[in-house]
Write a protein that holds these residues in place. Structure first.
Motif: not given
Length: 292
Positions: A10-11, A49, A53, A70-71
């Motif tokens: 999530q970064e 991701r 999600a 967030d993703f």
């Protein structure tokens, strides 16, 4: 590199970050990653991701824009385009209707190398090749299970030796069956003393009053959720390999990633008849993590 992606999913993640994690040059890191996972780092991160999600949207209560951010998607529009390309539907459609999706299952490079160290190269290759399976959680209502037990059987071949191979024909003739016949591994609470862990049966409505064939039992099952795994299509003569491939995926699968835990006491774990055109199918009971 896989561990770094999991921690930082999530970064923002760059190829330089993965190269530092791996201890190789960016070019060499990308080459190894593609060789072992079948995807470039970018393709892998994007697929993972989007699957995470989708799991968030399936569980409900989250706005699409929040899930997108967030993703690490820059906008609602970009997330919608990527989601639609991956799954063939918009995130809004999925959140409303929750149809089954083919989620991305990361192949386990660590497991691959550990298996290589044992000398079982064929098993390692099979394990790495099966990087995606079709996974869905389905609701099972309260129902009855019509089954024929063995004495000591723990799998299909032992069951056939004990009971015979004609049980399937009887089960296929049950007109009120809810689903197709299945082989199953019974939890302790559904096994009388001196009966087998493996059996064959079919589920029928809770109000079923039809005939129970001689030698068969009928028991009630409570409502539950089943996590169903479906492998890739295969040549019919390779059914044993297809089963082994899916078992390898299920063994390393962590349902908590998607908000569930295994709940083997709730229902039998089942397998459907191997049919190459549809892939091998097996189901295992689960409960949501926020429920007892």
């Amino acid at each position: 590199m896989q561990d770094h992606i999991e921690r930082q999913l999530q970064e923002p993640i760059s190829l330089h970050d993965l190269a530092v994690a791996a201890g190789y040059s960016p070019w060499h890191s990308a080459r190894i990653f593609k060789e072992l996972t079948g995807k470039t780092p970018f393709e892998y991160i994007r697929a993972l991701r989007l699957s995470r999600a989708a799991a968030r949207l399936r569980n409900g209560g989250a706005r699409i824009i929040d899930v997108a951010l967030d993703f690490v998607f820059e906008s609602h529009e970009g997330f919608t385009r990527a989601f639609s390309r991956q799954f063939g539907m918009s995130p809004l459609n999925y959140a409303r209707n929750k149809p089954p999706l083919k989620m991305f299952m990361p192949p386990g490079a660590r497991d691959y190398y550990l298996t290589l160290q044992t000398g079982d190269t064929e098993m390692a290759t099979n394990d790495m090749n099966m990087d995606t399976v079709f996974v869905q959680v389905v609701e099972r209502p309260a129902r009855k299970l019509l089954l024929k037990r063995g004495k000591k059987a723990t799998h299909y071949f032992e069951y056939c030796e004990e009971v015979g191979c004609d049980v399937w024909e009887t089960l296929s003739g049950i007109k009120d069956a809810l689903y197709e016949p299945m082989g199953m591994w019974l939890p302790e609470n559904l096994r009388p003393a001196d009966t087998s862990a493996y059996a064959q049966g079919v589920e029928v409505p809770l109000d079923y009053t039809g005939q129970v064939p001689e030698g068969f039992d009928i028991v009630e099952l409570p409502p539950c959720k089943m996590m169903v795994f479906q492998g890739q299509p295969y040549d019919d003569e390779k059914f044993e390999q297809a089963i082994g491939d899916l078992w390898a995926v299920m063994k390393r699968y962590n349902p908590e990633t998607y908000g569930f835990r295994w709940a083997d006491e709730d229902a039998p774990r089942f397998q459907l008849a191997p049919e190459g055109y549809r892939g091998y199918i097996e189901g295992r009971p689960v409960r949501e993590l926020n429920k007892k």
